[in-house]
Design a protein around this motif. Sequence first.
Motif, PDB file in Angstrom:
ATOM      1  N   THR A  10       7.600  65.750 -22.746  1.00  0.00           N
ATOM      2  CA  THR A  10       7.572  67.160 -23.121  1.00  0.00           C
ATOM      3  C   THR A  10       7.992  67.961 -21.898  1.00  0.00           C
ATOM      4  O   THR A  10       7.381  67.857 -20.839  1.00  0.00           O
ATOM      5  CB  THR A  10       6.162  67.578 -23.570  1.00  0.00           C
ATOM      6  OG1 THR A  10       5.794  66.772 -24.697  1.00  0.00           O
ATOM      7  CG2 THR A  10       6.113  69.042 -23.950  1.00  0.00           C
ATOM      8  N   ILE A  11       9.044  68.753 -22.032  1.00  0.00           N
ATOM      9  CA  ILE A  11       9.645  69.481 -20.920  1.00  0.00           C
ATOM     10  C   ILE A  11       8.940  70.818 -20.710  1.00  0.00           C
ATOM     11  O   ILE A  11       8.781  71.608 -21.638  1.00  0.00           O
ATOM     12  CB  ILE A  11      11.144  69.744 -21.176  1.00  0.00           C
ATOM     13  CG1 ILE A  11      11.886  68.458 -21.523  1.00  0.00           C
ATOM     14  CG2 ILE A  11      11.773  70.468 -19.993  1.00  0.00           C
ATOM     15  CD1 ILE A  11      11.961  67.444 -20.438  1.00  0.00           C
ATOM     16  N   LEU A  12       8.536  71.062 -19.485  1.00  0.00           N
ATOM     17  CA  LEU A  12       8.070  72.375 -19.018  1.00  0.00           C
ATOM     18  C   LEU A  12       9.056  72.764 -17.929  1.00  0.00           C
ATOM     19  O   LEU A  12       8.995  72.261 -16.812  1.00  0.00           O
ATOM     20  CB  LEU A  12       6.656  72.287 -18.441  1.00  0.00           C
ATOM     21  CG  LEU A  12       5.550  71.891 -19.404  1.00  0.00           C
ATOM     22  CD1 LEU A  12       4.265  71.585 -18.660  1.00  0.00           C
ATOM     23  CD2 LEU A  12       5.321  73.005 -20.405  1.00  0.00           C
ATOM     24  N   ALA A  17       9.875  79.617 -21.046  1.00  0.00           N
ATOM     25  CA  ALA A  17      10.085  79.200 -22.434  1.00  0.00           C
ATOM     26  C   ALA A  17       8.975  78.237 -22.843  1.00  0.00           C
ATOM     27  O   ALA A  17       8.350  77.593 -22.000  1.00  0.00           O
ATOM     28  CB  ALA A  17      11.446  78.522 -22.574  1.00  0.00           C
ATOM     29  N   PHE A  18       8.735  78.145 -24.146  1.00  0.00           N
ATOM     30  CA  PHE A  18       7.721  77.235 -24.657  1.00  0.00           C
ATOM     31  C   PHE A  18       8.160  75.800 -24.389  1.00  0.00           C
ATOM     32  O   PHE A  18       9.350  75.492 -24.368  1.00  0.00           O
ATOM     33  CB  PHE A  18       7.498  77.474 -26.154  1.00  0.00           C
ATOM     34  CG  PHE A  18       6.213  76.906 -26.657  1.00  0.00           C
ATOM     35  CD1 PHE A  18       4.999  77.496 -26.331  1.00  0.00           C
ATOM     36  CD2 PHE A  18       6.211  75.769 -27.433  1.00  0.00           C
ATOM     37  CE1 PHE A  18       3.806  76.965 -26.795  1.00  0.00           C
ATOM     38  CE2 PHE A  18       5.026  75.225 -27.905  1.00  0.00           C
ATOM     39  CZ  PHE A  18       3.819  75.831 -27.577  1.00  0.00           C
ATOM     40  N   ARG A  19       7.212  74.912 -24.199  1.00  0.00           N
ATOM     41  CA  ARG A  19       7.527  73.500 -23.947  1.00  0.00           C
ATOM     42  C   ARG A  19       8.256  72.885 -25.133  1.00  0.00           C
ATOM     43  O   ARG A  19       8.115  73.338 -26.274  1.00  0.00           O
ATOM     44  CB  ARG A  19       6.254  72.735 -23.637  1.00  0.00           C
ATOM     45  CG  ARG A  19       5.276  72.729 -24.782  1.00  0.00           C
ATOM     46  CD  ARG A  19       3.971  72.141 -24.338  1.00  0.00           C
ATOM     47  NE  ARG A  19       3.030  72.133 -25.460  1.00  0.00           N
ATOM     48  CZ  ARG A  19       1.745  72.048 -25.322  1.00  0.00           C
ATOM     49  NH1 ARG A  19       1.201  71.954 -24.123  1.00  0.00           N
ATOM     50  NH2 ARG A  19       0.969  72.040 -26.366  1.00  0.00           N
TER      51      ARG A  19
END
Length: 89
Positions: A10-12, A17-19
Motif C-alpha cells: 500500500t503506497i503512502l 493523497a489517499f493511500r
Amino acid sequence: MFDVKIVGGTILDGSGAFRYKADVGIEGDKITAIGDLSAADAKKVIDASGKFVSPGFIDFHTHSDLSLVYDKYTRSRIYTGVTMDVIAN
C-alpha cells in the motif's frame, strides 16, 4: 527489467493523497515506475503484502546527536524509516 520490484504494498507517497495499492519498480537508485507491474521482470522481488511502502522520512526535531557516537551508520533510524535527521538545531 527492474533491479528491484516491490509488489502488493500500500503506497503512502507523501503527497497528501489517499493511500493506494500498487507495485514499485526501481532501477539503480531511482523509482522508475509505480502501478501494476505484474508483467514486468525484476532481478529481485520484494513482497510487501500487508505493508506500507513510502519514501524516507525526515526528522526535523531529533536528539540523535549522541546516538551517532554509538551507531555511526544510524541503523536504528533507518530501520524505522527515517532517512534524514536534522541535528544541532
